[in-house]
Scaffold this motif. Structure first.
Motif, PDB file in Angstrom:
ATOM      1  N   SER A 121      38.942  28.200  28.821  1.00  9.78           N
ATOM      2  CA  SER A 121      38.313  28.980  27.764  1.00  9.78           C
ATOM      3  C   SER A 121      39.257  30.098  27.325  1.00  9.78           C
ATOM      4  O   SER A 121      39.929  30.727  28.142  1.00  9.78           O
ATOM      5  CB  SER A 121      36.997  29.577  28.268  1.00  9.78           C
ATOM      6  OG  SER A 121      36.511  30.548  27.365  1.00  9.78           O
ATOM      7  N   ARG A 122      39.300  30.343  26.053  1.00 13.85           N
ATOM      8  CA  ARG A 122      40.183  31.389  25.525  1.00 13.85           C
ATOM      9  C   ARG A 122      39.817  32.766  26.073  1.00 13.85           C
ATOM     10  O   ARG A 122      40.672  33.657  26.165  1.00 13.85           O
ATOM     11  CB  ARG A 122      40.111  31.386  24.000  1.00 13.85           C
ATOM     12  CG  ARG A 122      41.139  32.276  23.323  1.00 13.85           C
ATOM     13  CD  ARG A 122      41.167  32.044  21.818  1.00 13.85           C
ATOM     14  NE  ARG A 122      42.252  32.773  21.181  1.00 13.85           N
ATOM     15  CZ  ARG A 122      42.644  32.573  19.937  1.00 13.85           C
ATOM     16  NH1 ARG A 122      42.037  31.659  19.195  1.00 13.85           N
ATOM     17  NH2 ARG A 122      43.637  33.274  19.420  1.00 13.85           N
ATOM     18  N   SER A 123      38.552  32.948  26.435  1.00 16.86           N
ATOM     19  CA  SER A 123      38.092  34.254  26.907  1.00 16.86           C
ATOM     20  C   SER A 123      38.426  34.515  28.366  1.00 16.86           C
ATOM     21  O   SER A 123      38.329  35.652  28.835  1.00 16.86           O
ATOM     22  CB  SER A 123      36.576  34.378  26.705  1.00 16.86           C
ATOM     23  OG  SER A 123      35.893  33.357  27.426  1.00 16.86           O
ATOM     24  N   ILE A 223      40.864  41.774  41.889  1.00 21.07           N
ATOM     25  CA  ILE A 223      40.751  40.378  41.460  1.00 21.07           C
ATOM     26  C   ILE A 223      39.906  39.610  42.467  1.00 21.07           C
ATOM     27  O   ILE A 223      40.154  39.683  43.677  1.00 21.07           O
ATOM     28  CB  ILE A 223      42.138  39.717  41.338  1.00 21.07           C
ATOM     29  CG1 ILE A 223      42.940  40.349  40.188  1.00 21.07           C
ATOM     30  CG2 ILE A 223      42.006  38.210  41.113  1.00 21.07           C
ATOM     31  CD1 ILE A 223      44.366  39.834  40.077  1.00 21.07           C
ATOM     32  N   LEU A 224      38.910  38.887  41.983  1.00 20.32           N
ATOM     33  CA  LEU A 224      38.099  38.011  42.836  1.00 20.32           C
ATOM     34  C   LEU A 224      38.452  36.570  42.497  1.00 20.32           C
ATOM     35  O   LEU A 224      38.390  36.165  41.327  1.00 20.32           O
ATOM     36  CB  LEU A 224      36.606  38.254  42.601  1.00 20.32           C
ATOM     37  CG  LEU A 224      35.647  37.476  43.504  1.00 20.32           C
ATOM     38  CD1 LEU A 224      35.886  37.810  44.974  1.00 20.32           C
ATOM     39  CD2 LEU A 224      34.188  37.754  43.139  1.00 20.32           C
ATOM     40  N   GLN A 256      36.394  44.524  37.593  1.00 24.08           N
ATOM     41  CA  GLN A 256      35.828  45.519  36.684  1.00 24.08           C
ATOM     42  C   GLN A 256      35.209  44.922  35.428  1.00 24.08           C
ATOM     43  O   GLN A 256      34.391  45.564  34.771  1.00 24.08           O
ATOM     44  CB  GLN A 256      36.908  46.518  36.281  1.00 24.08           C
ATOM     45  CG  GLN A 256      38.059  45.910  35.496  1.00 24.08           C
ATOM     46  CD  GLN A 256      39.118  46.927  35.151  1.00 24.08           C
ATOM     47  OE1 GLN A 256      39.101  48.053  35.648  1.00 24.08           O
ATOM     48  NE2 GLN A 256      40.059  46.548  34.301  1.00 24.08           N
ATOM     49  N   SER A 257      35.590  43.682  35.099  1.00 24.66           N
ATOM     50  CA  SER A 257      35.039  43.059  33.893  1.00 24.66           C
ATOM     51  C   SER A 257      33.938  42.053  34.190  1.00 24.66           C
ATOM     52  O   SER A 257      33.353  41.484  33.264  1.00 24.66           O
ATOM     53  CB  SER A 257      36.159  42.376  33.101  1.00 24.66           C
ATOM     54  OG  SER A 257      36.748  41.334  33.872  1.00 24.66           O
ATOM     55  N   MET A 258      33.634  41.840  35.467  1.00 24.53           N
ATOM     56  CA  MET A 258      32.652  40.812  35.813  1.00 24.53           C
ATOM     57  C   MET A 258      31.230  41.200  35.430  1.00 24.53           C
ATOM     58  O   MET A 258      30.376  40.338  35.244  1.00 24.53           O
ATOM     59  CB  MET A 258      32.727  40.494  37.312  1.00 24.53           C
ATOM     60  CG  MET A 258      33.986  39.727  37.688  1.00 24.53           C
ATOM     61  SD  MET A 258      34.142  39.400  39.446  1.00 24.53           S
ATOM     62  CE  MET A 258      32.707  38.393  39.754  1.00 24.53           C
ATOM     63  N   ASP A 259      30.971  42.503  35.288  1.00 28.12           N
ATOM     64  CA  ASP A 259      29.616  42.922  34.920  1.00 28.12           C
ATOM     65  C   ASP A 259      29.372  42.821  33.412  1.00 28.12           C
ATOM     66  O   ASP A 259      28.293  43.127  32.920  1.00 28.12           O
ATOM     67  CB  ASP A 259      29.345  44.352  35.384  1.00 28.12           C
ATOM     68  CG  ASP A 259      30.350  45.347  34.804  1.00 28.12           C
ATOM     69  OD1 ASP A 259      31.306  44.898  34.145  1.00 28.12           O
ATOM     70  OD2 ASP A 259      30.174  46.559  35.021  1.00 28.12           O
ATOM     71  N   LYS A 260      30.385  42.358  32.663  1.00 28.12           N
ATOM     72  CA  LYS A 260      30.240  42.213  31.221  1.00 28.12           C
ATOM     73  C   LYS A 260      29.748  40.823  30.830  1.00 28.12           C
ATOM     74  O   LYS A 260      29.682  40.498  29.647  1.00 28.12           O
ATOM     75  CB  LYS A 260      31.578  42.499  30.534  1.00 28.12           C
ATOM     76  CG  LYS A 260      32.072  43.926  30.757  1.00 28.12           C
ATOM     77  CD  LYS A 260      33.415  44.152  30.103  1.00 28.12           C
ATOM     78  CE  LYS A 260      33.925  45.564  30.373  1.00 28.12           C
ATOM     79  NZ  LYS A 260      35.270  45.799  29.772  1.00 28.12           N
ATOM     80  N   GLY A 261      29.462  40.011  31.824  1.00 26.97           N
ATOM     81  CA  GLY A 261      28.969  38.665  31.552  1.00 26.97           C
ATOM     82  C   GLY A 261      30.000  37.621  31.860  1.00 26.97           C
ATOM     83  O   GLY A 261      31.171  37.915  32.081  1.00 26.97           O
ATOM     84  N   PRO A 262      29.599  36.326  31.875  1.00 27.05           N
ATOM     85  CA  PRO A 262      30.518  35.231  32.208  1.00 27.05           C
ATOM     86  C   PRO A 262      31.597  35.047  31.154  1.00 27.05           C
ATOM     87  O   PRO A 262      31.387  35.336  29.976  1.00 27.05           O
ATOM     88  CB  PRO A 262      29.592  34.010  32.273  1.00 27.05           C
ATOM     89  CG  PRO A 262      28.438  34.364  31.399  1.00 27.05           C
ATOM     90  CD  PRO A 262      28.243  35.838  31.549  1.00 27.05           C
TER      91      PRO A 262
END
Length: 312
Positions: A121-123, A223-224, A256-262
């Motif tokens: 995925s590009r995201s 990083i996870l 830090q970005s995991m709480d912004k959604g999948p």
């Protein structure tokens, strides 16, 4: 949806097959092995043939890529290590290659390396960016021990699709419902799989190393990994010692970005080793650190209970 006209139905299937391809320098795609000798869009009647999935058809093929240093290099495929099946997913193919380019200053000419081609995925954060970030952190903080347990990214190329491509044109119809993809080609150091280990003490050392580097990545780099599996735990030999290496950061995320959604519409993980929470359709708590540790336990459990010796 339902297609009544049989000819249109065959052409639609042909289009789907074309989308489930791998990349080449000229078209942005190179044929899946068992489609090589057939031209479906020109002759849909060829669908009556019974095709067998045989990725070994890639062996001996040479592919050309323009690398990040602007040199065009040729890679000869020596062995297929992994070939994903199905349209859903990243359509990853991992092959062992030899650089056969004729550039006079090519530093990798004649070397055996691993080439991974995928359509994430590009995201999603790119694997090469995460690996380089981790290695840079180890060097800047003096945690040089971590470098022994991280993969070495030799080069990487990311190709995006504009409106002149099939992928780009698809985006104009389902719009936000269509998950944009990119093509990523990564050239990596060749590592060794768990199946090559024989001494139980070596297994113990590898798993100890993986536990340490996984924790360091989470606490020190943020990083996870999110996809611990028996195929992603590898090792390298150096000066007579074995070092466990945590490989394949395709599905990894920055904490830090995991709480912004999948970052993708598809599940994250390798099903036999996924935590019970993540296999539960009603789980809404996201992917947690303990889920990776649970996966590590399942990997050790399978190795301990299902194998009598390597590969048996």
């Amino acid at each position: 949806f339902r297609i009544v006209n049989e000819e249109w139905k065959k052409l639609f299937i042909a289009m789907v097959c074309q989308l489930n391809q791998l990349p080449s320098d000229k078209l942005g795609l190179f044929p899946h092995p068992h489609l090589n000798d057939f031209d479906y869009p020109q002759d849909p009647q060829q669908f009556v043939h019974d095709f067998k999935h045989n990725p070994e058809g890639l062996v001996g093929a040479a592919y050309r890529f323009k690398c990040s240093d602007d040199y065009t290099r040729f890679f000869l495929i020596e062995r297929v290590l992994y070939c994903a099946e199905g349209i859903i997913g990243q359509a990853s193919v991992v092959v062992e290659v030899e650089c056969v380019c004729t550039e006079s200053d090519c530093q990798c000419h004649g070397e055996r390396q691993v080439m991974k081609i995928s359509f994430p995925s590009r995201s999603r954060p790119s694997e090469d960016a995460l690996i380089r970030e981790a290695r840079s952190k180890a060097e800047s903080t003096g945690d040089l021990w971590a470098l022994k347990h991280l993969p070495q990214m030799i080069d990487s190329i990311t190709i995006t699709y504009d409106e002149s491509t099939v992928q780009g044109r698809l985006k104009t119809h389902p719009k936000e419902k269509y998950e944009e993809r990119v093509m990523r080609v990564a050239i990596l150091e060749k590592l060794h799989p768990l199946s090559e280990l024989e001494d139980p003490r070596d297994f113990a050392q590898v798993f100890y190393d993986i536990l340490q580097i996984h924790q360091w990545l989470y606490e020190c780099v943020g990083i996870l990994h999110r996809d611990l599996s028996s195929g992603n735990i590898m090792f390298r030999r150096k000066d007579g010692k074995i070092y466990g290496v945590l490989n394949d950061f395709d599905l990894s995320s920055r904490v830090q970005s995991m709480d912004k959604g999948p970052t993708s519409n598809h599940r994250t993980g390798t099903r036999p080793f996924m935590s019970i929470d993540l296999l539960n359709a009603n789980w809404e708590g996201g992917h947690l650190y303990r889920h990776d540790i649970e996966s590590l336990f399942y990997i050790m459990l399978c190795l301990a209970c299902r194998y009598r010796r390597p590969n048996v």
